[in-house]
Design a protein around this motif. Structure first.
Motif, PDB file in Angstrom:
ATOM      1  N   MET A 105       0.843  -1.173   0.000  1.00  0.00           N
ATOM      2  CA  MET A 105       0.000   0.000   0.000  1.00  0.00           C
ATOM      3  C   MET A 105       0.893   1.243   0.000  1.00  0.00           C
ATOM      4  O   MET A 105       1.865   1.317   0.736  1.00  0.00           O
ATOM      5  N   ALA A 106       0.551   2.225  -0.825  1.00  0.00           N
ATOM      6  CA  ALA A 106       1.344   3.451  -0.933  1.00  0.00           C
ATOM      7  C   ALA A 106       1.188   4.294   0.329  1.00  0.00           C
ATOM      8  O   ALA A 106       0.101   4.401   0.896  1.00  0.00           O
ATOM      9  N   LYS A 107       2.290   4.865   0.742  1.00  0.00           N
ATOM     10  CA  LYS A 107       2.280   5.724   1.920  1.00  0.00           C
ATOM     11  C   LYS A 107       1.750   7.098   1.535  1.00  0.00           C
ATOM     12  O   LYS A 107       2.177   7.682   0.540  1.00  0.00           O
ATOM     13  N   LEU A 108       0.821   7.621   2.316  1.00  0.00           N
ATOM     14  CA  LEU A 108       0.266   8.942   2.053  1.00  0.00           C
ATOM     15  C   LEU A 108       1.275  10.000   2.482  1.00  0.00           C
ATOM     16  O   LEU A 108       1.998   9.823   3.456  1.00  0.00           O
ATOM     17  N   PRO A 109       1.310  11.123   1.742  1.00  0.00           N
ATOM     18  CA  PRO A 109       2.248  12.173   2.134  1.00  0.00           C
ATOM     19  C   PRO A 109       1.860  12.777   3.477  1.00  0.00           C
ATOM     20  O   PRO A 109       0.685  12.849   3.826  1.00  0.00           O
ATOM     21  N   GLU A 110       2.880  13.179   4.225  1.00  0.00           N
ATOM     22  CA  GLU A 110       2.645  13.772   5.535  1.00  0.00           C
ATOM     23  C   GLU A 110       2.029  15.158   5.366  1.00  0.00           C
ATOM     24  O   GLU A 110       2.431  15.935   4.503  1.00  0.00           O
ATOM     25  N   ILE A 111       1.039  15.467   6.188  1.00  0.00           N
ATOM     26  CA  ILE A 111       0.406  16.784   6.152  1.00  0.00           C
ATOM     27  C   ILE A 111       1.224  17.724   7.026  1.00  0.00           C
ATOM     28  O   ILE A 111       1.445  17.462   8.202  1.00  0.00           O
ATOM     29  N   THR A 112       1.677  18.797   6.424  1.00  0.00           N
ATOM     30  CA  THR A 112       2.519  19.751   7.138  1.00  0.00           C
ATOM     31  C   THR A 112       1.666  20.875   7.730  1.00  0.00           C
ATOM     32  O   THR A 112       0.506  21.043   7.379  1.00  0.00           O
ATOM     33  N   ASP A 113       2.278  21.661   8.612  1.00  0.00           N
ATOM     34  CA  ASP A 113       1.592  22.826   9.162  1.00  0.00           C
ATOM     35  C   ASP A 113       1.223  23.803   8.051  1.00  0.00           C
ATOM     36  O   ASP A 113       0.165  24.430   8.093  1.00  0.00           O
ATOM     37  N   ALA A 114       2.087  23.933   7.056  1.00  0.00           N
ATOM     38  CA  ALA A 114       1.794  24.824   5.931  1.00  0.00           C
ATOM     39  C   ALA A 114       0.561  24.347   5.178  1.00  0.00           C
ATOM     40  O   ALA A 114      -0.275  25.160   4.763  1.00  0.00           O
ATOM     41  N   ASP A 115       0.421  23.022   5.013  1.00  0.00           N
ATOM     42  CA  ASP A 115      -0.766  22.465   4.352  1.00  0.00           C
ATOM     43  C   ASP A 115      -2.026  22.780   5.156  1.00  0.00           C
ATOM     44  O   ASP A 115      -3.049  23.146   4.595  1.00  0.00           O
ATOM     45  N   ARG A 116      -1.926  22.629   6.469  1.00  0.00           N
ATOM     46  CA  ARG A 116      -3.085  22.909   7.331  1.00  0.00           C
ATOM     47  C   ARG A 116      -3.489  24.382   7.259  1.00  0.00           C
ATOM     48  O   ARG A 116      -4.659  24.703   7.153  1.00  0.00           O
ATOM     49  N   ARG A 117      -2.488  25.263   7.307  1.00  0.00           N
ATOM     50  CA  ARG A 117      -2.777  26.702   7.237  1.00  0.00           C
ATOM     51  C   ARG A 117      -3.381  27.070   5.896  1.00  0.00           C
ATOM     52  O   ARG A 117      -4.323  27.860   5.818  1.00  0.00           O
ATOM     53  N   ALA A 118      -2.866  26.487   4.819  1.00  0.00           N
ATOM     54  CA  ALA A 118      -3.404  26.759   3.484  1.00  0.00           C
ATOM     55  C   ALA A 118      -4.858  26.299   3.400  1.00  0.00           C
ATOM     56  O   ALA A 118      -5.708  27.005   2.841  1.00  0.00           O
ATOM     57  N   ARG A 119      -5.154  25.127   3.963  1.00  0.00           N
ATOM     58  CA  ARG A 119      -6.530  24.628   3.937  1.00  0.00           C
ATOM     59  C   ARG A 119      -7.451  25.515   4.772  1.00  0.00           C
ATOM     60  O   ARG A 119      -8.579  25.795   4.375  1.00  0.00           O
ATOM     61  N   GLU A 120      -6.959  25.990   5.914  1.00  0.00           N
ATOM     62  CA  GLU A 120      -7.762  26.883   6.750  1.00  0.00           C
ATOM     63  C   GLU A 120      -8.065  28.185   6.020  1.00  0.00           C
ATOM     64  O   GLU A 120      -9.192  28.677   6.060  1.00  0.00           O
ATOM     65  N   ARG A 121      -7.063  28.750   5.343  1.00  0.00           N
ATOM     66  CA  ARG A 121      -7.274  29.991   4.587  1.00  0.00           C
ATOM     67  C   ARG A 121      -8.235  29.757   3.431  1.00  0.00           C
ATOM     68  O   ARG A 121      -9.097  30.598   3.144  1.00  0.00           O
ATOM     69  N   LEU A 122      -8.090  28.619   2.751  1.00  0.00           N
ATOM     70  CA  LEU A 122      -8.994  28.291   1.656  1.00  0.00           C
ATOM     71  C   LEU A 122     -10.423  28.179   2.163  1.00  0.00           C
ATOM     72  O   LEU A 122     -11.348  28.735   1.562  1.00  0.00           O
ATOM     73  N   ASN A 123     -10.617  27.472   3.258  1.00  0.00           N
ATOM     74  CA  ASN A 123     -11.963  27.307   3.796  1.00  0.00           C
ATOM     75  C   ASN A 123     -12.567  28.646   4.215  1.00  0.00           C
ATOM     76  O   ASN A 123     -13.758  28.888   4.005  1.00  0.00           O
ATOM     77  N   ALA A 124     -11.758  29.538   4.783  1.00  0.00           N
ATOM     78  CA  ALA A 124     -12.253  30.863   5.172  1.00  0.00           C
ATOM     79  C   ALA A 124     -12.652  31.662   3.931  1.00  0.00           C
ATOM     80  O   ALA A 124     -13.704  32.317   3.915  1.00  0.00           O
ATOM     81  N   LEU A 125     -11.820  31.605   2.895  1.00  0.00           N
ATOM     82  CA  LEU A 125     -12.131  32.306   1.646  1.00  0.00           C
ATOM     83  C   LEU A 125     -13.403  31.752   1.019  1.00  0.00           C
ATOM     84  O   LEU A 125     -14.279  32.509   0.599  1.00  0.00           O
ATOM     85  N   LEU A 126     -13.511  30.435   0.955  1.00  0.00           N
ATOM     86  CA  LEU A 126     -14.703  29.821   0.366  1.00  0.00           C
ATOM     87  C   LEU A 126     -15.955  30.207   1.140  1.00  0.00           C
ATOM     88  O   LEU A 126     -16.989  30.522   0.535  1.00  0.00           O
TER      89      LEU A 126
END
Length: 64
Positions: free
Chosen positions: A1-22
């Motif tokens: 099974m392929a290993k999923l990439p690790e979610i970084t703090d930068a990824d989390r912050r980007a998702r939070e900003r995206l969700n706020a914008l949306l």
């Protein structure tokens, strides 16, 4: 099974900003499909970004 990439703090912050914008755009009356089309994405790609199933690239971030 392929290993999923690790979610970084930068990824989390980007998702939070995206969700706020949306959320802001949705409150202004835009649909998720309209937002995706303006950014050159499919609605599914935008949904995947929102849920963290797709990584935010610099190009996508700039489009949004």
């Amino acid at each position: 099974m392929a290993k999923l990439p690790e979610i970084t703090d930068a990824d989390r912050r980007a998702r939070e900003r995206l969700n706020a914008l949306l959320e802001e755009l949705l409150q202004q009356g835009y649909t998720q499909q309209q937002i995706a089309a303006q950014a050159g994405l499919s609605a599914q790609q935008l949904s995947d970004l929102k849920r963290g199933h797709r990584s935010m690239t610099e190009l996508v971030a700039r489009r949004l």
